[in-house]
Design an enzyme around this catalytic site. Structure first.
Site, PDB file in Angstrom:
ATOM      1  CB  SER A 114      -0.943  -0.042   1.202  1.00 15.48           C
ATOM      2  OG  SER A 114      -1.917   0.970   1.121  1.00 15.48           O
ATOM      3  CG  ASP A 139      -6.790  -3.524  -2.922  1.00 13.05           C
ATOM      4  OD1 ASP A 139      -7.597  -2.866  -2.240  1.00 13.05           O
ATOM      5  OD2 ASP A 139      -5.567  -3.287  -2.952  1.00 13.05           O
ATOM      6  CG  HIS A 158      -5.562  -2.530   0.656  1.00 11.55           C
ATOM      7  ND1 HIS A 158      -4.903  -2.081  -0.479  1.00 11.55           N
ATOM      8  CD2 HIS A 158      -5.097  -1.768   1.686  1.00 11.55           C
ATOM      9  CE1 HIS A 158      -4.086  -1.102  -0.151  1.00 11.55           C
ATOM     10  NE2 HIS A 158      -4.176  -0.884   1.150  1.00 11.55           N
TER      11      HIS A 158
END
Length: 335
Positions: A188, A263, A293
């Site tokens: 991320s 995600d 995610h």
């Protein structure tokens, strides 16, 4: 070089002080504009309001206090060797980190720099980091950015970049780390940090592992608020950019792009776009059908994909552990 660094630092300081002054003057200026009118007061009020909104962007990106007590309590490993370390950045911020040595005797194994996402602290990533050390046969340096966990400071884009550079310098200075076999991993927000680190330190990383990261913050703003024309705003309107789409072109290291197709935060298309933009001669895109995610690492075949790539990128023998058990089913492909 030192002079230019000081000039840039001074300009950043002056800009920061000016924005702070605008925020403090917002209410008085609004009262003056309402009571007495005047174009100057109105313009200054609008500038001050823009400064407030500009500063508020940090509140929408960095979540060091979620979940609750993340700044007070940081979990430590149990039953495995580890070392709590303190890393000092170039601008004097003290960072908290954990070093998990690679399993088994022998020469130093490859070392993975672990850059986490925008919430919580390094303790929340321990299960994942420990499985990486076990399955990939690597040492892991797990870092808390400034303002996260027990690290000092306040998070910001330039600060996180400085934190990553300090982590790399620390790893390269350890006698039990092979400086030619350092791998950067980022999930991320950490993916953007890892990409920038690689772009600024060519030849210092043996490989780059990116998982469910984005092309840029402006692109993420457009994706999260499709009804607003945020993508058309000039970049100076954004306090944080983290434009991996711009910097990935300077990353020639072997790169694995890990994308969870489930995600719902970062569009998987952004991972594919970064893969397409990468100039690396050795690059792979591993997609996991059920990967979320933050949970793609729990998919079946995840560690096998990382292990296979690192064997090819860093050399055989780095990763030779069997796949961990207790991982959920999920189809995946590697291209």
């Amino acid at each position: 070089m030192a002079l230019s660094y000081r000039v840039v630092s001074l300009l950043k300081l002056l800009t920061s002080r000016a924005l702070c002054a605008c925020r403090l003057l917002l209410l008085p200026l609004l009262l003056v504009a309402c009571a007495h009118g005047g174009a100057a007061a109105l313009v200054l009020s609008l500038v001050s309001l823009a400064a407030v909104l500009h500063k508020a962007q940090d509140l929408l990106l960095y979540f060091p206090e979620q979940p609750a007590s993340s700044r007070l309590y940081v979990a430590l490993p149990t039953g495995v060797p580890f070392e709590s370390v303190s890393i000092r950045t170039r601008d004097g911020v003290r960072l908290s980190a954990l070093f998990l040595p690679g399993p088994g005797p022998g020469p130093p194994s490859a070392t993975l720099l672990y850059f986490h996402g925008n919430a919580g602290n390094l303790g929340h990533r321990l299960p994942n980091a420990l499985l990486m050390a076990l399955n990939l046969k690597v040492s892991v340096l797990l870092l808390d950015y400034r303002g996260y966990g027990r690290s000092e400071g306040t998070p910001g884009e330039a600060g996180l970049y400085a934190d990553a550079a300090a982590a790399l310098a620390y790893a390269r200075g350890r006698p039990d780390v092979d400086s030619s076999r350092i791998i950067a991993f980022g999930r991320s927000l950490g993916g953007a940090v890892a990409v920038h680190l690689a772009s600024q330190h060519p030849g210092c990383l043996a490989a780059l592992l990116l998982e469910n990261t984005f092309t840029s913050i402006p692109n993420m703003a457009s994706a999260l608020c499709p009804g607003l024309p945020l993508g058309r705003l000039p970049r100076f309107c954004f306090r944080n950019i983290f434009s991996s789409a711009d910097t990935i072109g300077r990353c020639s290291e072997p790169t694995l792009f890990v994308s969870g197709e489930a995600d719902t935060l970062v569009p998987p298309a952004m991972m594919r776009r970064l893969w397409e933009l990468s100039p690396a001669r050795l690059k792979r895109l591993a997609t996991f059908t059920d990967g979320t995610h933050n949970g793609t690492w729990q998919c079946r075949g995840y560690f096998m994909a990382l292990r296979t790539f690192l064997d090819e990128a860093v050399g055989p023998g780095t990763t030779a552990s069997p796949e961990a058990t207790g991982i959920s089913n999920s189809g995946h492909t590697v291209v």
